[in-house]
Design an enzyme around this catalytic site. Sequence first.
Site, PDB file in Angstrom:
ATOM      1  N   ASP A   1     -37.455  97.703 -67.294  1.00 39.91           N
ATOM      2  CA  ASP A   1     -36.343  98.189 -68.117  1.00 39.91           C
ATOM      3  C   ASP A   1     -35.081  97.339 -68.003  1.00 39.91           C
ATOM      4  OD1 ASP A   1     -38.166 100.125 -68.630  1.00 39.91           O
ATOM      5  OD2 ASP A   1     -37.168 101.701 -67.495  1.00 39.91           O
TER       6      ASP A   1
ATOM      7  N   GLU B   1     -44.898 102.361 -59.349  1.00 38.56           N
ATOM      8  CA  GLU B   1     -44.282 101.906 -58.073  1.00 38.56           C
ATOM      9  C   GLU B   1     -44.718 102.788 -56.914  1.00 38.56           C
ATOM     10  OE1 GLU B   1     -42.583 102.423 -60.984  1.00 38.56           O
ATOM     11  OE2 GLU B   1     -42.714 100.292 -61.467  1.00 38.56           O
TER      12      GLU B   1
ATOM     13  N   ASP C   1     -47.750 101.875 -66.522  1.00 40.00           N
ATOM     14  CA  ASP C   1     -46.329 102.109 -66.225  1.00 40.00           C
ATOM     15  C   ASP C   1     -46.156 103.058 -65.035  1.00 40.00           C
ATOM     16  OD1 ASP C   1     -43.560 102.007 -66.561  1.00 40.00           O
ATOM     17  OD2 ASP C   1     -43.522 103.514 -68.156  1.00 40.00           O
TER      18      ASP C   1
HETATM   19  O1  MIG Z   1     -38.486 105.432 -67.334  1.00 41.16           O
HETATM   20  O2  MIG Z   1     -42.594 105.448 -71.153  1.00 41.16           O
HETATM   21  O3  MIG Z   1     -40.522 100.686 -68.261  1.00 41.16           O
HETATM   22  O4  MIG Z   1     -41.104 100.471 -70.980  1.00 41.16           O
HETATM   23  O5  MIG Z   1     -40.732 102.758 -72.573  1.00 41.16           O
HETATM   24  C1  MIG Z   1     -39.016 105.528 -68.604  1.00 41.16           C
HETATM   25  C2  MIG Z   1     -41.212 105.363 -71.340  1.00 41.16           C
HETATM   26  C3  MIG Z   1     -40.534 105.400 -68.550  1.00 41.16           C
HETATM   27  C4  MIG Z   1     -40.493 103.056 -68.447  1.00 41.16           C
HETATM   28  C5  MIG Z   1     -41.012 101.785 -69.003  1.00 41.16           C
HETATM   29  C6  MIG Z   1     -40.612 101.675 -70.450  1.00 41.16           C
HETATM   30  C7  MIG Z   1     -41.155 102.852 -71.216  1.00 41.16           C
HETATM   31  C8  MIG Z   1     -40.654 104.150 -70.613  1.00 41.16           C
HETATM   32  N1  MIG Z   1     -40.982 104.200 -69.192  1.00 41.16           N
END
Ligand code: MIG
Length: 652
Positions: free
Chosen positions: A420, A310, A307
């Site tokens: 998201d 980017e 995650d």
């Molecule tokens: O901006 O880890 O897309 O699936 O639950 C929040 C917390 C950060 C973004 C991910 C989302 C995840 C969340 N993360």
Amino acid sequence: MIKKFRIGNPIETDSVVTKIDIENGKIPYFETVSAEKKLTLKMEKSDRVYGLGETVRGINKRGYIFTSNCSDDPNHTEDKRSLYAAQNFFVFWGKVKGFGMYVDTPGHVSFDIGYTDKDIFSIIFEDFDADIYVVDGDSIKDIVKQFRGIIGKSYVPPRWAFGFGQSRWSYMNEQEVREVVDNYDKQDIPIDSVYLDIDYMERYKDFTIDDERFPDFTAFVKEMSDKGIHLVPIIDAGVKIEDGYDVYEEGVKNDYFCKKENGENLVAAVWPGKVHFPDFLKDDTRRWFGEKYKVLLDYGIDGFWNDMNEPAIFYTEDHLKEVFKQLKDYEGKNLDIESFFNMQGLVGGLANNEEDYRRFYHEYKGKKYRHDKVHNIFGYNMTRAAGEAFERLSPDKRILMFSRSSYIGMHRYGGVWCGDNKSWWSHLLLNIQQMPALNMCGFLYSGADVGGFGADVTEDLLMRWIEFGIFTPLFRDHSAKGTRRQELYRFVDKESFKNIVRLRYSLIPYLYSEFMKAVNNDGMLFTPLSFEYPDDEMAYEVEDQLLVGESIMIAPIYKQNASGRYVYLPEEMKLCRFRSYEDYDVEIIEKGHHYIKADLNEVLVFIRKGHALPLAAPVERTEKIDYNGLKYECFECDKDDYEMYVDDGISR
Ligand code: MIG
């Protein structure tokens, strides 16, 4: 046939694996306008554009502008030009000409497909450096296949990753996870995996486990695995700055992190507060970071999601200092319309600020690059680090891996989820429309957060979304902290949720088989009708039905209160209206437009003439599926006509 052209002096992305010589002539189809750093093309009325992977809006991309600039933006409204991915392949298809094009550059590039002028398609570069691959072929499918042939085979997950997964940002400890599994088992709703979001870590540090929340993680992983449940932890791109934390200390010592102009490590902030970003573009860093996944593999973990790659940035230390300084000017002032909004902009502009992407550098293939020049391959290389490491660390066993940010090339190392989204009916439709574009770019193992991540879901939306999700390889219910709880057993009509998820398990032999055929033949799992029926003008109009594999067409319902929908049949088909594996009615429907009824608990599946759909008896875990006991729903064919791909589901 594929030809490669070069503009300027592009940065190599390793996305294309076949060596192709560079042509000297001019780029076909487009006019090259060097002074404006763009390529332009006049479109005919019949021209359509498909592809570009994970973006907003419909299957035909004509009529808007899309920018490849991987961004952490949780509001996927239809005015957004960029989401998390940069997937620069499209097919242009019309009555006069048809071709495919891949624009290979790790920097920003915009595809203005009739936005500025409705009949002009312009590709606008920030830096006029790119490798351009032009694909000529007989059909859209043929063009896609040829393109996929040069970027290497798509990632294959373990078969259990086709099972249902439950996730939620806020499972705070092992007891909560245990309860999720127990509740699914109690309701007889099949499940294969539970996802661990950031709260499993010790203060959001990658490759650590919070031992108050998970006091004996080894035992817990084993307890789950004995029940046939896979735990899938999240890994974030930022490494917490904290003395004594081995990942941080090793990274500093060995120069694995991204640096500022002055040579100091960039300090940014994400979940853990201040972090450094591993320079995933650097071979040594990739190797080192990839090796870290071993910490979790050794606990028995066999799947991950990457995650915030980017990369997402809450703020950088330098920018924050500047903002605090500037804010002083506003203190004690009578703020008017202009000064108030300026001040608000200073604070509101801290997160994911484009300026921050110009504050740090990478060492890539022996050269130094400012981040914004290679921005779109950062997440790709994080996932590549993991994928390459898994080949070493787990040579016999496939590991589940998918990522939020992506670039073509990453499809060899992992899948993607679409980030998201929200619990909106329009995002269910978006999910349907994104799947074929992702497949075109090589991302076969993919899916969106079923039910929607942000906002409060309703039971009917969740039901309809599950009815589509049962066809996507990644089938995961995930929701944000603070939103309405979204586990299926919390809703009233548990029986229907159970029946529909069980139907997914009945479909796994087919879905897995069709998925593997798509991998092996460089094909697509989700195909728009226009790709399959190119001579049918009406097929080009259909943006909310898809072919899934060779045998079936689906027509998901994505509207509130609908008790059916209009469906276009490009040929005669056999409709199965499924309430469950055991309970469904069958009807032959002729070619043309029809209004087809479907109650809230009914899934519409259309079997194509001459094709068969294998169905397994439903079970509670993927690995319990009995391949010997399959039944076949056939339309003017025999079960022997169906070629089934089968393997052990785990070895490489
Ligand atoms: O901006 O880890 O897309 O699936 O639950 C929040 C917390 C950060 C973004 C991910 C989302 C995840 C969340 N993360």
